[in-house]
Write an enzyme that holds these catalytic residues in place. Structure first.
Site, PDB file in Angstrom:
ATOM      1  N   SER A 156       0.696  -1.227  -0.062  1.00 37.47           N
ATOM      2  CA  SER A 156       0.013   0.033  -0.020  1.00 37.47           C
ATOM      3  C   SER A 156       0.990   1.231   0.000  1.00 37.47           C
ATOM      4  CB  SER A 156      -0.954   0.112   1.240  1.00 37.47           C
ATOM      5  OG  SER A 156      -1.314   1.223   1.381  1.00 37.47           O
ATOM      6  N   TYR A 176       0.095  -0.319  10.425  1.00 38.01           N
ATOM      7  CA  TYR A 176      -0.375  -0.681   9.268  1.00 38.01           C
ATOM      8  C   TYR A 176       1.143  -0.501   8.706  1.00 38.01           C
ATOM      9  CZ  TYR A 176      -3.066  -1.106   5.058  1.00 38.01           C
ATOM     10  OH  TYR A 176      -3.244  -1.456   3.812  1.00 38.01           O
ATOM     11  N   LYS A 212       3.504  -3.513   6.714  1.00 35.38           N
ATOM     12  CA  LYS A 212       3.677  -3.388   5.133  1.00 35.38           C
ATOM     13  C   LYS A 212       5.143  -3.212   4.822  1.00 35.38           C
ATOM     14  CE  LYS A 212      -0.514  -3.573   3.069  1.00 35.38           C
ATOM     15  NZ  LYS A 212      -1.014  -4.758   2.405  1.00 35.38           N
ATOM     16  N   VAL A 268      -7.749   3.103  -3.667  1.00 36.45           N
ATOM     17  CA  VAL A 268      -8.644   2.087  -4.660  1.00 36.45           C
ATOM     18  C   VAL A 268     -10.087   2.253  -4.237  1.00 36.45           C
ATOM     19  CG1 VAL A 268      -8.867  -0.180  -5.437  1.00 36.45           C
ATOM     20  CG2 VAL A 268      -6.437   0.562  -4.531  1.00 36.45           C
ATOM     21  N   GLY A 294     -13.425  -1.744  -1.053  1.00 36.02           N
ATOM     22  CA  GLY A 294     -13.169  -2.218   0.236  1.00 36.02           C
ATOM     23  C   GLY A 294     -12.954  -1.159   1.123  1.00 36.02           C
TER      24      GLY A 294
END
Lengths: 122, 183
Positions: free
Chosen positions: B78, B91, B95, B124, B127
């Site tokens: 990401s 997060y 990643k 994106v 989700g």
């Protein structure tokens, strides 16, 4: 085919060796020049061929020197301490490795055979 | 499936068996918290599930692929790895750590025909990201003024799995409409 013949075939194949000079007493790292990636592939091939769980650190005696230091720091007898760590190795083999440890990586083809035989029985 | 649990790892690979050509990894738990506010136990679990468990998956997949000396592993990361918001520290850390695992795998096994590639999508339209995008008018900051579509991601992943992309190994590709380049 016995275990030695099979192991020999796998090693010749993986290391791209020629000829038939491998014996159970051949040093895998010192003589054949196996590198860590070769050992990884060897572990995978052994698992695949003999259907045993392979612990890479264990079969390749990776921590042997570390365990020796551990035994020393804890004031324990080296041979029995190492025998506890590597139950697949015969006592005389452990003594032999300890005696020659300063001469470079001691891993021999026969140590792999000991590991395989031990784990196939278990 | 429960990440971080050894039994789940066995179940996952029992289904796959002994034959694996490709792996696309888009699994990632979400955990938002300011670092100075995070619950230690949750942090510990989050890293176990999203880093250590991934390393175990990589080990298992790599060993299967080594038998054929062929394999391709794609990790969906990401842009938050490069440009996190406050609260996304864990997060982003997970990643980045996972990216490093994938890159090293490609470094270590590339010579044996097993390669890795990482895709970092930006915003994106799917989700978790969708609600966030709707709530805060973030697309203004994206040079192409829109989100990346899930179709674009899927097609890129297919390309990354193709022979044409085989020269890309142990590296990161960003697909964010230009977002992370600008200020």
């Amino acid at each position: 085919m016995n275990t030695f013949t099979e192991i020999k075939k796998i090693i010749i194949d993986l290391l791209d060796l020629e000829g038939d000079t491998i014996t159970p007493d051949t040093y895998l790292i010192k003589e054949l020049g196996a590198e860590s990636i070769d050992l990884l592939e060897l572990a995978v091939a052994i698992h695949s061929r003999f259907k045993i769980a392979v612990k890479d650190d264990h079969i390749f005696l990776t921590r042997f020197r570390l365990y020796l230091t551990e035994a020393e720091t804890q004031g324990r007898d080296m041979a029995p301490y190492l025998a506890g760590k590597y139950p697949h190795l015969p006592e005389e083999r452990i003594a032999e490795i300890i005696a020659h440890i300063s001469e470079g990586p001691q891993l021999k083809i026969k140590d792999l055979i000991s590991y395989i035989t031990y784990h196939m029985k278990g | 499936m429960k990440f971080g649990d050894r039994h789940s790892l066995n179940t996952l690979f029992a289904r796959i068996g002994d034959d694996l050509d490709f792996m696309v990894d888009c699994a990632q738990g979400n955990y938002e918290s300011l670092i100075a506010q995070a619950d230690e136990e949750e942090v510990y679990c989050y890293f176990t599930e999203n880093i250590s468990f991934r390393a175990a998956v990589l080990k298992t997949a790599g060993r299967i692929m080594l038998k054929k000396r062929k394999g391709r592993l794609v990790f969906i990361s990401s842009t938050a790895a490069a440009r996190p918001n406050p609260g996304q520290g864990f997060y982003a850390a997970a990643k980045l750590a996972s990216e490093a695992l994938y890159r090293n795998m490609g470094l270590e096994l590339g010579g044996r025909g097993i390669t890795t590639i990482i895709l970092r999508p930006g915003y994106v339209n799917a989700g978790r990201g969708r609600a966030y995008m709707e709530e805060k008018n973030v697309l203004e900051a994206v040079p192409i003024k829109r989100a990346v579509t899930k179709e674009e991601i899927a097609e890129t992943v297919l390309f990354l799995l193709s022979e044409s992309a085989a020269g890309m190994n142990a590296t990161v590709i960003t697909m964010d409409g230009g977002l992370t380049y600008g200020k």
